[in-house]
Write a protein that holds these residues in place. Structure first.
Motif: not given
Length: 405
Positions: A298-317, A242-250
């Protein structure tokens, strides 16, 4: 772990050499037999160290043949055949990957070799096995990948998956999966002979080794008559994530797994939509799927504005399940793999020190190590033929002149 075992490898490419490597890295002594002059075909496989193409610089060959002693020998000659039989006489295992009937035609089939060495475990790896209607078919990694059924698994994130053609997986996945199967089976037979007191013959078919990896699909088909297809666009399907899956980022891609409501509430805040946390339109998996047209931008706007490390760090937190899709450089720079000592340096006389993938499993009692780099072509001819089999050094010149070694 396997110290004291002696294994003869008579194979080229990936399947037999990789199978023998797994055993060599665990301590077995492996004597690799290559064709005189040209050597293993993997010696001509890219990539080459610093793009310098020669028989000693193939990255594939260097990786697959660590810890092995290397000799050249042509067993199609009478003398070469006799030397081959001498080597196998005292071996624990023989691993080969030539076409069905090749060993028998040489007079070196299992029925012949076991008379001289009843404890021998012989492993033959071919595209379709030694018997059956396909036994004489040619094969390749691509053929095994798709005929074995795992091609239906790639890629997952596509629209209208049932109507999309399958793609080949990267690298040589079919060959390596088959080599793992062959390595496990060979070790099993080596340990098993302690109970039976007998050697054995293993007929490894790539087709079957790969088909075994699709058993979850086969089980559902047998039980329910349902043919699973790739999960394609599951994020958009009612009743799934229902949300997420594989998404492109910076700098690549990230994979989300937002399944539970608590995950969604945190996820909504992560993507900058806290007002959606308790919005009934996104409360359940199927309702999030139904409103994917709102969620995805909304999801794409977030992921495309960040790197993998930034996204994973924030999501883990925020305790949102998320993982980066790693590229080789990501693995090489991983502080986790570095701290566990996964990558190691191997010093080869032609390439110097090069970083290699290390132990695939951490053993509490040790046992895995790289003791020597891949052999140069014919590097150990004298050690084996003179030092072990008793030939004179002058004999080596004669054998070389006759193209036996």
């Amino acid at each position: 772990m396997l110290t004291g075992l002696r294994i003869i490898e008579y194979g080229e490419g990936i399947t037999a050499p990789a199978c023998a490597k797994y055993l060599a890295d665990l301590g077995a002594e492996v004597i690799k037999i290559e064709p005189p002059e040209r050597g293993d075909s993997a010696r001509r496989s890219e990539p080459f160290h610093h793009d310098h193409a020669d028989t000693e610089s193939s990255g594939l060959f260097l990786y697959l043949n660590t810890n092995k002693l290397g000799i050249t020998l042509d067993p199609t000659t009478a003398t070469g055949r006799a030397i081959f039989a001498e080597l196998v006489k005292d071996a624990d295992a023989l691993i080969e990957n030539y076409p069905p009937g090749h060993m028998k035609a040489l007079g070196l089939g299992y029925s012949v070799l076991k008379k001289a060495n009843p404890l021998l475990v012989m492993t033959s790896i071919t595209p379709f096995g030694q018997t059956g209607p396909y036994r004489k078919f040619k094969g390749s990694d691509l053929i095994a990948f798709h005929m074995g059924g795992i091609g239906m698994d790639t890629p997952e994130e596509v629209e209208d998956a049932p109507n999309q053609p399958p793609l080949r997986g990267g690298g040589s996945q079919a060959h390596f999966l088959t080599a793992i199967t062959a390595g496990i089976a060979t070790m099993g037979m080596l340990f098993g002979r302690h109970q039976t007191g007998k050697g054995s013959y293993l007929d490894i078919s790539e087709y079957e080794a790969l088909a075994d990896n699709t058993r979850h699909r086969a089980a559902q088909y047998l039980a329910d008559g349902i043919v699973q297809h790739r999960s394609g666009g599951e994020a958009q399907k009612p009743g799934h994530f229902g949300a997420g899956g594989l998404q492109p980022c910076k700098d690549g891609y990230v994979q989300f797994h937002v399944a539970e409501r608590r995950m969604w509430r945190a996820f909504a805040r992560v993507i900058g939509k806290p007002e959606w946390a308790d919005d009934e339109r996104f409360a359940e998996r199927h309702t999030r799927s139904a409103h994917w047209d709102l969620l995805e931008p909304a999801l794409r706007a977030y992921t495309l504005a960040h790197t993998k490390e930034e996204i994973v760090t924030e999501c883990q937190g925020a305790r949102v399940p998320c993982a980066p899709v790693s590229q080789p450089r990501d693995l090489l720079s991983s502080h986790h793999l570095k701290e566990r000592g996964f990558f190691i340096e191997v010093d080869h006389p032609r390439t110097g020190k090069v970083t290699y993938p290390g132990a695939p499993a951490a053993l509490s009692e040790g046992g895995w190590s790289i003791r020597r780099p891949a052999p140069l072509l014919s590097q150990h001819n004298e050690d084996i033929l003179v030092g072990r089999l008793g030939y004179a050094r002058d004999d080596l010149l004669k054998l070389k002149a006759a193209s036996v070694i």
